[in-house]
Design a protein around this motif. Structure first.
Motif, PDB file in Angstrom:
ATOM      1  N   ARG A 342      60.817  31.492  40.316  1.00  0.00           N
ATOM      2  CA  ARG A 342      60.057  31.677  40.969  1.00  0.00           C
ATOM      3  C   ARG A 342      59.431  32.626  40.892  1.00  0.00           C
ATOM      4  N   ARG A 343      60.606  33.915  40.336  1.00  0.00           N
ATOM      5  CA  ARG A 343      59.677  35.293  39.362  1.00  0.00           C
ATOM      6  C   ARG A 343      59.280  34.491  38.001  1.00  0.00           C
ATOM      7  N   ARG A 344      58.944  33.985  36.814  1.00  0.00           N
ATOM      8  CA  ARG A 344      58.045  33.947  36.141  1.00  0.00           C
ATOM      9  C   ARG A 344      56.456  33.717  36.963  1.00  0.00           C
ATOM     10  N   LEU A 345      56.724  32.851  38.820  1.00  0.00           N
ATOM     11  CA  LEU A 345      55.419  32.043  38.937  1.00  0.00           C
ATOM     12  C   LEU A 345      54.938  33.964  39.369  1.00  0.00           C
ATOM     13  N   GLY A 346      55.811  34.369  40.190  1.00  0.00           N
ATOM     14  CA  GLY A 346      55.331  35.714  40.691  1.00  0.00           C
ATOM     15  C   GLY A 346      54.567  36.353  39.781  1.00  0.00           C
ATOM     16  N   ASP A 347      55.885  37.058  38.676  1.00  0.00           N
ATOM     17  CA  ASP A 347      55.320  38.460  37.786  1.00  0.00           C
ATOM     18  C   ASP A 347      53.590  38.460  37.343  1.00  0.00           C
ATOM     19  N   GLU A 348      53.860  36.643  36.831  1.00  0.00           N
ATOM     20  CA  GLU A 348      52.358  36.618  36.391  1.00  0.00           C
ATOM     21  C   GLU A 348      51.223  35.925  37.534  1.00  0.00           C
ATOM     22  N   ALA A 349      51.886  35.846  37.902  1.00  0.00           N
ATOM     23  CA  ALA A 349      50.170  36.518  39.228  1.00  0.00           C
ATOM     24  C   ALA A 349      49.756  37.491  40.010  1.00  0.00           C
ATOM     25  N   ARG A 350      50.915  38.672  39.826  1.00  0.00           N
ATOM     26  CA  ARG A 350      51.035  40.053  40.226  1.00  0.00           C
ATOM     27  C   ARG A 350      50.016  40.915  38.913  1.00  0.00           C
ATOM     28  N   ARG A 351      51.101  40.040  37.526  1.00  0.00           N
ATOM     29  CA  ARG A 351      50.271  40.672  36.664  1.00  0.00           C
ATOM     30  C   ARG A 351      47.959  40.265  36.528  1.00  0.00           C
ATOM     31  N   GLN A 352      48.091  38.923  36.814  1.00  0.00           N
ATOM     32  CA  GLN A 352      46.609  38.707  36.781  1.00  0.00           C
ATOM     33  C   GLN A 352      45.751  39.367  37.484  1.00  0.00           C
ATOM     34  N   VAL A 353      46.410  39.459  39.036  1.00  0.00           N
ATOM     35  CA  VAL A 353      46.052  40.837  39.940  1.00  0.00           C
ATOM     36  C   VAL A 353      45.370  41.879  39.471  1.00  0.00           C
ATOM     37  N   LEU A 354      46.505  42.452  39.000  1.00  0.00           N
ATOM     38  CA  LEU A 354      46.080  43.947  38.469  1.00  0.00           C
ATOM     39  C   LEU A 354      45.351  44.059  37.539  1.00  0.00           C
ATOM     40  N   GLU A 355      44.984  42.732  36.640  1.00  0.00           N
ATOM     41  CA  GLU A 355      44.365  43.065  35.632  1.00  0.00           C
ATOM     42  C   GLU A 355      43.181  42.368  36.030  1.00  0.00           C
ATOM     43  N   ARG A 356      42.378  41.785  36.397  1.00  0.00           N
ATOM     44  CA  ARG A 356      41.338  40.775  36.587  1.00  0.00           C
ATOM     45  C   ARG A 356      40.609  41.123  38.741  1.00  0.00           C
ATOM     46  N   TYR A 357      41.956  41.406  39.755  1.00  0.00           N
ATOM     47  CA  TYR A 357      41.586  40.799  40.783  1.00  0.00           C
ATOM     48  C   TYR A 357      41.443  41.990  41.909  1.00  0.00           C
ATOM     49  N   THR A 358      41.296  43.247  41.699  1.00  0.00           N
ATOM     50  CA  THR A 358      41.673  44.091  42.355  1.00  0.00           C
ATOM     51  C   THR A 358      40.236  44.121  43.086  1.00  0.00           C
ATOM     52  N   TRP A 359      40.251  45.047  44.590  1.00  0.00           N
ATOM     53  CA  TRP A 359      39.225  45.341  44.902  1.00  0.00           C
ATOM     54  C   TRP A 359      37.978  46.477  44.042  1.00  0.00           C
ATOM     55  N   ARG A 360      38.616  47.347  43.812  1.00  0.00           N
ATOM     56  CA  ARG A 360      38.130  48.665  42.597  1.00  0.00           C
ATOM     57  C   ARG A 360      37.475  48.238  41.605  1.00  0.00           C
ATOM     58  N   ARG A 361      38.253  47.168  41.187  1.00  0.00           N
ATOM     59  CA  ARG A 361      37.072  46.215  40.133  1.00  0.00           C
ATOM     60  C   ARG A 361      36.035  45.721  40.395  1.00  0.00           C
ATOM     61  N   ARG A 362      36.310  45.377  41.797  1.00  0.00           N
ATOM     62  CA  ARG A 362      35.142  44.115  42.677  1.00  0.00           C
ATOM     63  C   ARG A 362      33.809  44.807  42.389  1.00  0.00           C
ATOM     64  N   ALA A 363      34.630  45.912  43.179  1.00  0.00           N
ATOM     65  CA  ALA A 363      33.349  46.767  43.280  1.00  0.00           C
ATOM     66  C   ALA A 363      32.645  47.753  42.424  1.00  0.00           C
ATOM     67  N   ASP A 364      33.194  47.607  40.883  1.00  0.00           N
ATOM     68  CA  ASP A 364      32.357  48.440  39.420  1.00  0.00           C
ATOM     69  C   ASP A 364      31.976  46.811  39.630  1.00  0.00           C
ATOM     70  N   ASP A 365      32.455  45.980  39.615  1.00  0.00           N
ATOM     71  CA  ASP A 365      31.930  45.062  38.578  1.00  0.00           C
ATOM     72  C   ASP A 365      30.286  44.397  39.858  1.00  0.00           C
ATOM     73  N   VAL A 366      30.164  43.990  40.899  1.00  0.00           N
ATOM     74  CA  VAL A 366      28.944  44.358  41.305  1.00  0.00           C
ATOM     75  C   VAL A 366      28.303  44.388  41.770  1.00  0.00           C
ATOM     76  N   LEU A 367      27.994  45.701  40.896  1.00  0.00           N
ATOM     77  CA  LEU A 367      27.074  47.153  40.839  1.00  0.00           C
ATOM     78  C   LEU A 367      27.031  47.227  39.599  1.00  0.00           C
ATOM     79  N   ALA A 368      27.758  46.375  39.142  1.00  0.00           N
ATOM     80  CA  ALA A 368      27.602  46.706  37.353  1.00  0.00           C
ATOM     81  C   ALA A 368      26.436  47.090  36.702  1.00  0.00           C
ATOM     82  N   ASP A 369      25.476  47.353  35.826  1.00  0.00           N
ATOM     83  CA  ASP A 369      24.501  47.836  35.764  1.00  0.00           C
ATOM     84  C   ASP A 369      22.675  47.199  37.225  1.00  0.00           C
ATOM     85  N   ILE A 370      22.999  47.776  37.504  1.00  0.00           N
ATOM     86  CA  ILE A 370      22.047  47.605  38.599  1.00  0.00           C
ATOM     87  C   ILE A 370      21.186  48.618  38.535  1.00  0.00           C
ATOM     88  N   GLY A 371      19.437  48.661  38.159  1.00  0.00           N
ATOM     89  CA  GLY A 371      19.281  50.040  37.804  1.00  0.00           C
ATOM     90  C   GLY A 371      18.712  50.792  39.471  1.00  0.00           C
TER      91      GLY A 371
END
Length: 385
Positions: A342-371
């Motif tokens: 349980r701890r191993r799966l939960g810790d890795e899931a949390r790590r992936q969200v913090l690294e890849r799947y935050t709303w702030r990161r998404r907001a930056d990604d969807v507007l990146a390089d738009i002129g």
């Protein structure tokens, strides 16, 4: 950047699209953008949307009703929004999930069209095709690779669409996640299995109740659902250790996550929206999954191709076929018995969200390089000044 966000649903509401829109607007505001949300009014005009959704930023929300829930009413609403936006100051980007309003505002600024399913309900037929062919289209945001592929195939005659795949996300738990915890009914000394989300057809609620019958030594808690859906499933439930909590404001959900030992995401192959008005199982990117992950919860999820875009069996969750209750029972028994897993799966899931799947990161990604439009007056990409 000045952004006008166009939402065809209501704020606040019981539906997940409202959560998504408010989280995105909050993230745009946190990134320093000047964001204004144009939405339908919710059923309770006295409800404070910022408190209800638990967002950090109080960006402007303009509520614009449609004169009747018909295509003609939606087009009239779009005209009203255009007049509001055109009064200025002029946005740098028009962003949204409302193809009616985007179609009407498409000449005011470059626009981004976010898509969560293939639309078959738009009137007149061809509305989405015409929108995607407009010169101001800056980006199409699809929530899964499966949806992006289907969009490309459907509109291949339009050439290469500027599609960006951006899954749904979750915010890292804040300090409120460990305070004001609700007092759950049931036995205080047994593991708790949680499900958070709607109780629509295709969400696997029958499988949850089947697991409850197999595990009388666990308590099962289902948080969410309309009053009608809750009553339907409560009537079908035979176990006394299953508790239906009904709908809770999105801001209240973090307190529930901390009370669960194992969580379930038992999506079926066909996943329906409210009233079976749409079927989205092929393209789904459930916010619930990312919220589970952000709280470091060990999860059992349905082994579906679209979920495997994010989930990995034995890495950040356990995946099991949705049609195989025996396999789900085996996985639940394994998780309950193995605290290290349980701890191993939960810790890795949390790590992936913090690294890849935050709303702030998404907001930056969807507007990146738009002129942006050239404010000197020369214009850009043929857009009218």
């Amino acid at each position: 950047m000045r952004i006008s966000y166009l939402h065809g649903g209501s704020i606040p509401s019981l539906f997940a699209n409202g959560v998504h829109v408010m989280r995105m607007c909050d993230a745009f505001a946190a990134a320093g953008h000047d964001i204004t949300l144009y939405s339908m009014p919710g059923p309770d005009p006295a409800e404070d949307p910022y408190t209800y959704y638990g967002v950090s930023n109080r960006f402007p929300i303009r509520l614009v009703a449609a004169p009747g829930h018909t295509p003609n009413g939606y087009w009239q609403r779009a005209d009203t929004i255009r007049r509001m936006v055109a009064r200025g100051p002029r946005p740098d980007i028009v962003y949204g999930r409302d193809p009616y309003a985007l179609s009407v505002l498409a000449d005011l600024a470059p626009f981004v069209y976010e898509v969560h399913q293939l639309r078959k309900d738009l009137v007149p037929v061809g509305t989405e095709r015409k929108l995607l062919g407009k010169p101001g289209l800056a980006r199409v945001v699809a929530i899964t690779h499966a949806l992006a592929g289907d969009l490309r195939k459907k509109y291949e005659d339009l050439g290469t669409l500027p599609i960006l795949v951006a899954p749904d996300c979750a915010d890292p738990p804040g300090p409120t996640a460990t305070t004001r915890a609700p007092q759950l009914p049931g036995r205080p000394d047994v593991p708790r299995v949680g499900y958070v989300g709607h109780l629509y057809d295709g969400r696997g609620i029958g499988l949850v109740l089947d697991l409850a019958d197999r595990f009388p030594g666990l308590d099962f808690h289902l948080v969410g659902g309309t009053a009608e859906d809750r009553a339907r499933w409560e009537k079908a439930c035979r176990a006394s250790h299953v508790y239906f909590h009904g709908h809770r404001p999105p801001s209240a959900l973090p307190a529930y996550y901390g009370l669960f030992d194992v969580v379930l995401a038992p999506y079926e192959t066909k996943v329906y929206t409210w009233g079976r008005l749409g079927e989205t199982g092929r393209w789904a990117s459930p916010m619930k999954v990312f919220e589970y992950m952000s709280h470091g919860l060990p999860m059992i999820a349905s082994d579906l191709p679209v979920l495997r875009e994010v989930l990995q069996n034995g890495v950040n969750c356990l995946l099991r076929p949705p049609e195989d209750p025996e396999a789900w029972a085996e996985a639940l028994g394994e998780l309950v018995a193995d605290g290290a897993l349980r701890r191993r799966l939960g810790d890795e899931a949390r790590r992936q969200v913090l690294e890849r799947y935050t709303w702030r990161r998404r907001a930056d990604d969807v507007l990146a390089d738009i002129g942006l439009p050239d404010r000197t007056g020369t214009g850009e990409a043929g857009l009218p000044k």
